[in-house]
Design a protein around this motif. Structure first.
Motif: not given
Lengths: 325, 728
Positions: A39-65
């Motif tokens: 949602m944040q990175l947009g609709i076009k040209y979003v790669t799995p690498e960009a998603i992983e990077k975004w999650k890692m920077e914001r701490g969303y790459n960890k387990s939920l609970f």
């Protein structure tokens, strides 16, 4: 009194943890961190690498609970839930997904929300109580009967209708105030007039009927008969004695919402272009910005708890027989 | 009563004090008659940093502030690139592996790399900005501020000192480097990393540099790290080296991704205390364009004002036939921009937006479906014009076909609509062709888009190279050319194709079961239910049962990514006016499943793929057109999409709004627009005269209805309790 407040603050902690837990669970049932990244990175040209990077920077790459990869206490603390929740208890809401500081945003939006909600609340309370007392004064007459009929009519119509009709008549047809918009300071008046009037009218039916019921309940009490027996006029009986004795139920409904006034109104803010917290929350839900949603729910819970405490304290002011320990 | 009368008099006096300015005006009285354009936005922009901003609601701001090297000619069609900050259009040079210069017409497979030398005009200045202000020792005045120094700073305009400096080639290089910045998420990084030499490695270098950086240091000086594929030639010239041949790269040079960023701005905005105060480059742009952002409150309004340092640029002197008649060349050769200030107000709801437009408080508006009938009527030949009511206000309609396409895709990995072996694939192709004929998009456009669309004959939108008008441009699978226009084939032909596909009358010949297909859509509002009902009816023409699987956008995307959808709807807005930007959506290596590309239908045709690879590297011309024609023919026969329609943009403009030629490709158009502010003010006053009598009437009715109440109240008050009891 201080003991009581301290105790209520302690009670609030598990409530807030619970609210936070439920918000967290509900949000992540619907949205995964991957969805948020997309949602944040947009609709076009979003790669799995960009998603992983975004999650890692914001701490969303960890387990939920529970983080099974960690040992001991870290199993619970090295998780999204713990890391995102703990800072909120010191009112550090962090950053929204677009990088903006949430606390700053809340501060800047609180005033416009309050600019509508406060007059609607104060003026509304005065109008509703006055009309309700008047109806009680004329109870069992045609005035009371038609008053109730009008109240039922008013409360049966959606608030959206009042907004659209108000904008159409007052602004579009008669050109008296702007249809929508907002300005700070003195200029705010012309923008707030219509939403405030609509806010009061839209809630009038239900509120007047509610206060009328409270006052009618009081009218049968013995102190009312005593007051009349003393020779007091009906006006004095109503506005002095009945009103004072009906304060407890009035405060129960009214004081609890006072802190929540900061949170604004979703519909009114949206239609009148008021940049308040109501529209902030709705925007965050639409853009799946968990950081803002979580902050607003948390803030709402805190304000509600404050409202409850204030209600209890207000009881002691209006009724000296009540003590809180 | 006396107090009440006094109140009325005071209110009347207060209101009459607003003389010469409408009561319902949402703007300050001081702005009346000023050369200000009033526009609107509904969704707050997420990013204004040109390295990240991509959505149209962001580019409408960034395109006026930032200046990439190139731009599109405002009036000419098809779209033509012209210089913006460069002296002349860059000429690409091709080289082989040995570094030998190759002729321009050489085959793409012989080219090892391409070089673009870009020379900018000297003397262009940045807008005034505190990042450029210097102290006595020549260092940035505001580059290292303490929390204490920032105590009174809450927005950019709170800085007392501003300055400027000349635009140099290094600023463009700095921005290209930022595409690979580890903290920024440029949507085109992955795409550009495939083309710009060394960009992928550069991202790794920056990532490592950031890791070894002390925690408190937030600024990463990109000037210290060289990027192999981007080179500074001299103060005003830089060179970009591209892997192989990529003719579409030049279009990217007209987008804000390649606009200049001064290093001073990056240092300035990297200060943690400013970030904490939401003062960032993502929120306060620094550019050389005609406008600068002077107020940024995306919850309420955003204001662009003329950049006092804007370089000389002039209105085009030539356009298309008809432009002169439409008054689009009246200002030919005049200096840009014409408007001093643009106020964008946030308006989330369509009703207030529409009404404020009619009152003259917005200068232009789009048309929602709820106000369409009030605004537009169809003339004899199906031509859209404004209604008499709009015409009386001097409002005019401007239409343009968007370079977009809305389509329904078939998942080619699905055994029913895609097929898993050769026989099944042939059967599925006929099924898709049958459905293509049955779904009547002419009817869809008429019912649901108020006629605002053009039935698509293929993926390429009108106005783009490769699109053909007339008989030679129709899809022969779905249409016949009758009476000089395309006519959809009869449903009998579709039924015949369906029978050939193995589903006579919608019944599976093998199993005897009715054919059931699944249509995946995103979660729908009640308004859209009728669209889905309509779609079911289209499939019912072939006796095919269509089951709608509605879900939220996240789940929908997930299904498409994993190839779990069967039939789905989607759309595409072109990034640049080249057929490659449409045809790549069906290129095999771009498929979603496995490759995570943009080919949502997972279509993979060997011949098409080979032709695409040839076509993308070719320059405009007959050879390219021939290949595109063949590619379109393959697509039409295979029908991996229901081609859907190309939407038409309808916009309403007041008579005082001039020089408007709408399009969706070039976004830096505000500098060409002109308004007659005095005429607008006159019209506003005439249209918005306050009408007071209804309020007086309401007040009187209230007084009359309360009179008996007040009378009764006082009568009761004066009466004794005993008498009252007796009277009961």
């Amino acid at each position: 009194m201080l003991n009581y407040i301290f105790r209520r603050i302690l009670y609030a902690i598990p409530i807030l943890i619970g609210v936070n837990l439920i918000t967290f669970a509900l949000f992540f049932v619907v949205n995964t961190p991957d969805d948020m990244a997309r949602m944040q990175l947009g609709i076009k040209y979003v790669t799995p690498e960009a998603i992983e990077k975004w999650k890692m920077e914001r701490g969303y790459n960890k387990s939920l609970f529970i983080n099974l990869e960690k040992d001991g206490f870290d199993k619970l603390t090295d998780t999204i839930f713990f890391e995102k929740s703990i800072t909120m208890f010191v009112f550090n809401f962090g950053k929204a997904d677009d990088g903006r500081d949430i606390t700053q945003e809340i501060k800047s939006r609180m005033l416009p929300s309050l600019a509508i909600a406060l007059p609607v609340f104060v003026l509304g309370l005065m109008v509703y109580i006055s009309i309700a007392l008047l109806m009680v004064f004329f109870r069992t007459t045609y005035i009371d009967f038609w008053g109730v009929v009008i109240c039922v009519g008013v409360m049966s119509i959606s608030s959206l209708f009042y907004i659209i009709a108000g904008q159409f008549l007052i602004s579009k047809l008669w050109h008296l105030v702007p249809i929508s918009g907002y300005e700070g300071g003195v200029d705010a008046g012309k923008f707030l007039l219509l939403p405030v009037v609509i806010g009061i009218v839209a809630s009038a039916g239900a509120n007047i009927r509610w206060y009328r019921t409270i006052f009618l309940e009081e009218m049968n009490k013995e102190y009312v008969r005593t007051a009349r027996a003393k020779g007091l006029s009906e006006r004095l009986v109503l506005f002095k004695h009945v009103l004072k004795n009906a304060m407890i139920p009035i405060l129960t409904g009214a004081v609890v919402v006072v802190p929540l006034l900061f949170l604004g109104s979703l519909l009114v803010e949206s239609f009148f272009g008021i940049p308040g917290l109501g529209s902030y929350t709705i925007d965050a839900i639409n853009s799946q910005d968990f950081a803002i949603v979580r902050a607003m729910v948390f803030l709402g819970s805190v304000l509600y708890i404050i409202g409850l405490v204030l209600t209890d304290i207000s009881y002691t002011i209006v009724d000296p027989r009540i003590r809180i320990l | 009563m006396r107090r009440f009368c006094l109140g009325i008099v005071l209110t009347a006096l207060l209101l009459s004090a607003c003389g010469g300015h409408n009561w319902n005006s949402p703007y300050p009285a001081a702005d009346s008659g000023k050369n200000i354009l009033y526009s609107v936005f509904s969704e707050r922009p997420k990013h204004l940093d040109p390295v990240q901003s991509y959505s149209s609601n962001e580019i409408q701001f960034t395109a006026q502030i930032y200046e990439p090297p190139l731009q599109y000619h405002y009036l000419k069609r098809p779209f033509e690139l012209i210089p913006l900050t460069v002296r002349k259009l860059p000429v690409v040079k091709y080289f082989d592996r040995a570094g030998k210069l190759l002729p321009n017409d050489v085959d793409a497979d012989q080219i090892d790399y391409s070089v673009y030398d870009i020379s900018i005009k000297p003397g262009i200045l940045f807008q005034p900005h505190p990042a450029f202000a210097k102290n006595e020792s020549g260092n940035g005045m505001y580059h290292d501020l303490s929390a204490q120094a920032l105590a009174t700073i809450f927005k950019l305009t709170d800085f007392p000192q501003t300055a400027t400096r000349e635009l140099i080639a290094e600023d463009y290089i700095y921005q290209i480097k930022r595409l690979a910045h580890p903290k920024l998420h440029s949507p085109i990084y992955e795409l550009m990393a495939d083309y710009i030499v060394g960009l992928r490695d550069y991202a790794k270098v920056l990532s490592q540099a950031q890791q070894i950086q002390p925690d408190q240091q937030t600024y990463l000086d990109l000037r210290e790290y060289a990027l192999e594929g981007v080179e500074l030639i001299d103060r005003y010239t830089y060179r970009i080296t591209i892997k192989g041949k990529y003719p579409q790269f030049i279009y990217w040079l007209a987008m804000p991704f390649f606009a200049p960023i001064p290093w001073e701005a990056d240092v300035f905005y990297s200060q943690p205390e400013l970030i904490r105060k939401n003062i960032t480059l993502d929120w306060y742009p620094v550019g050389t364009g005609p406008y600068m952002l002077t107020e940024n409150d995306p919850n309420l309004r955003m204001i662009l004002e003329k950049n006092p340092h804007f370089h000389k640029e002039f209105y085009p002197t030539e356009g298309m036939p008809g432009d002169e008649d439409n008054g689009l060349l009246i200002d030919a050769g005049k200096e840009l921009p014409f408007i001093d200030k643009i106020v964008f107000t946030r308006e989330k709801e369509s009703i207030p937006r529409w009404n404020k437009f009619l009152q003259g408080y917005y200068d232009a508006t789009g048309i929602g479906s709820d106000s369409f009938d009030q605004a537009v009527q169809m003339a004899g030949q199906g031509e859209a014009t404004v209604t008499e009511e709009m015409a009386a206000q001097g409002i005019r309609l401007e239409t343009t076909v968007a370079v977009s396409t809305y389509y329904i895709g078939f998942n080619m990995l699905d055994p029913v609509v895609g097929g898993s072996n050769e026989r099944q694939r042939e059967s599925a192709r006929k099924l898709r062709q049958a459905i293509s004929i049955a779904v009547d998009y002419e009817e869809f456009i008429s019912i649901f888009a108020n006629g605002r669309g053009l039935p698509a004959q293929g993926p390429i939108a009108p106005g783009i190279e490769g699109y053909r008008d007339g008989n030679e441009g129709i899809n022969p699978v779905v249409y016949e050319w009758v009476n000089e226009q395309p006519q959809r084939k009869s449903i009998d032909i579709a039924k015949k194709l369906l029978a050939e596909a193995g589903y006579p009358n919608g019944i599976d010949r093998k199993t005897g079961a009715p054919l059931i297909l699944h249509f995946d859509v995103t979660a729908r509002s009640s308004e859209d239910r009728s669209k889905l009902d309509w779609m079911r009816k289209q499939f019912q023409k072939l006796n095919i049962q269509l089951i709608v699987r509605s879900t939220d956008y996240n789940r929908f995307q997930d299904k498409i990514r994993k190839g779990n959808a069967q039939i789905f709807e989607w759309g595409w807005n072109a990034d640049y006016p080249d057929p490659e930007n449409f045809l790549f959506l069906l290129y095999g290596p771009q498929r979603k499943v496995g490759n995570n590309g943009e080919n949502a239908a997972n279509y993979d045709n060997k011949e098409y793929n080979q032709l695409f690879e040839q076509m993308k590297d070719l320059e405009k011309g007959a050879r390219r057109q021939k290949i595109i024609d063949r590619m379109l023919m393959i697509l039409r026969q295979d029908a991996p999409w229901l081609w859907g329609y190309h939407p038409k943009d309808y916009g309403l403009y007041h008579s005082w709004y001039q020089n408007v030629k709408p399009n969706r490709i070039s976004n830096n158009n505000l500098k060409y627009f002109k308004i007659d502010a005095n005429f607008r003010e006159k019209q506003r006053l005439a249209w918005n005269e306050p009408i007071l009598w209804p309020m007086g009437l309401i007040l009187m009715l209230l007084i009359i209805s309360f009179m008996p109440v007040i009378n009764t109240f006082y009568r009761r008050e004066r009466s004794t309790a005993i008498r009252r009891e007796l009277s009961k």
